[in-house]
Design an enzyme around this catalytic site. Structure first.
Site: not given
Ligand code: GLA
Length: 390
Positions: A143, A199
């Site tokens: 990430d 996301d």
């Molecule tokens: C980010 C990523 C998500 C998930 C969250 C976890 O937002 O894009 O897919 O992994 O972190 O905290």
């Protein structure tokens, strides 16, 4: 000559060469449904369900834990699992997952902390890669939180890429940079896949936006390096059945990672059927490795036509109706690269042959829905190259 050799060597060293991701990964990941509410019994039960309910057999071979499994580093800098939720340790859990015939994926961050505030891997790449290799990890989602103004994005991802390579264990490297620096233009040398946007959520207008972006760049994916429009929301929220079918089929035909996140033990039947549709999955996993391509220019802005050549010379065609009403739409063979006059057409959601057609095919496409077809050259009909006929 020496210059060219040095340049070739530099390019070789700079690429990710772990032999993985020849077709997009198929996985289950904990985040979309469970977020931080994960623990080792949930993960073990999910491993059991993936096998018992036919998901492993359908191709979902990775079980990936997302954020919130880690707590802190020990005095030597090695990461420790959360003692309350993962008391038996990650190595034990990995053994259990492997004993089920699954592969095991884990999560970390190319910054100082993960998005949920657990320790990130930046400046600890070597220790973390070493732990992953010891735990027999097969997949790392990496990430991008808490990384501003530290060091350059490419350098942060390169550090972990090289640390993983140095372990000697092939570990699929999934870059989760959210598309900020247009990774589809460069990340092939860094990762096996790269997120293209922030996301996903259970919200059709955002999923539509993801689809539009994905279709613009889908042709840039290739074996070993895929566009990742984020994980599937099928079976998680309140998308309609048509919306879920559209979501799944577009992910499949663009050769996106198929990462489910639903509670497999509490899954409605319509979602289960979509996720286990072997004929749609076969498009995603086809060995030719050419992602579906958007037909341009659009003749009707309500309709998107995506086409993809397949390993056995069949062709896949997807029609997507973006509007809120059913429409009539179709495709002309010549425009989607089908070089024959005739085609046997199979509807992959109905799982039915719909017969031979010449030159073109049109049908009704439901609101926000798709029709997905496989075209085969008819055995009995002599199929003249269409160009020769004109
Ligand atoms: C980010 C990523 C998500 C998930 C969250 C976890 O937002 O894009 O897919 O992994 O972190 O905290």
């Amino acid at each position: 000559m020496r210059f060219i050799l040095t340049l070739a060597l530099m390019l070789m060293v700079q690429s990710l060469d772990n032999g993985l991701g020849l077709v997009p990964p198929m996985a289950w990941n904990s985040w979309n449904k469970f977020a931080c509410k994960i623990n080792e019994s949930l993960i073990r039960e999910t491993a059991d369900a993936i096998v018992e309910k036919g998901f492993l057999q359908a191709g979902y071979s990775y079980l990936n834990i997302d954020d919130c499994w880690a707590s802190k580093r020990n005095s030597s800098g090695f990461i420790q699992p959360d003692p309350k939720t993962f008391p038996s340790g990650i190595g034990q859990l990995s053994n259990y997952i492997h004993s089920k015939g699954l592969k095991f994926g884990i999560y970390s961050d190319a910054g100082l902390k993960t998005c949920a505030g657990r320790p990130g891997s930046l400046f600890h790449e070597k220790e973390d890669a070493q732990s992953y290799a010891e735990w027999k990890v097969d997949y790392l989602k990496y990430d991008n939180c808490f990384s501003d103004e530290v060091i350059m994005t490419k350098t942060r991802y390169q550090r972990m890429r090289d640390a993983l390579n140095a372990t000697g264990r092939p570990i699929y490297f999934s870059m989760c940079e959210w598309g900020i620096r247009e990774p589809w233009k460069w990340a092939n040398a860094y990762a096996n896949s790269w997120r293209i946007l922030p996301d996903i959520k259970v919200d059709w207008s955002w999923i539509e936006t993801i689809i539009e972006q994905l279709l613009r760049i889908s042709h840039l994916g290739r074996p070993g390096g895929w566009n990742d429009p984020d994980m599937l929301e099928v079976g998680i929220g309140n998308l309609s059945e048509e919306e879920e079918k559209t979501h799944f089929a577009i992910w499949a035909i663009t050769k996106s990672p198929l990462i489910i996140g639903c509670d497999i033990n509490n899954l409605r039947e319509s979602s289960r059927k979509i996720l286990l549709n072997r004929e749609i999955i076969a498009l995603n996993q086809d060995r030719l490795g050419v992602p579906g391509k958007l037909l341009l220019p659009y003749e009707n802005d309500k309709l998107r036509v995506v086409y993809m050549p397949l390993d056995n010379t069949d062709l896949a065609v997807l029609l997507y109706n973006r509007s809120n009403k059913p429409i009539v739409g179709g495709f002309i063979y010549r425009k989607v690269g089908w070089p024959f006059r005739a085609a046997e057409i199979r509807d992959l959601y109905l799982q039915q042959e719909i017969g031979p057609y010449d030159y073109e095919y049109y049908t009704v496409i439901p609101a926000r829905g798709v029709k997905v077809f496989r075209l085969r050259k008819p055995a009995s009909t002599p199929s003249l190259p269409i160009q020769a006929e004109q």
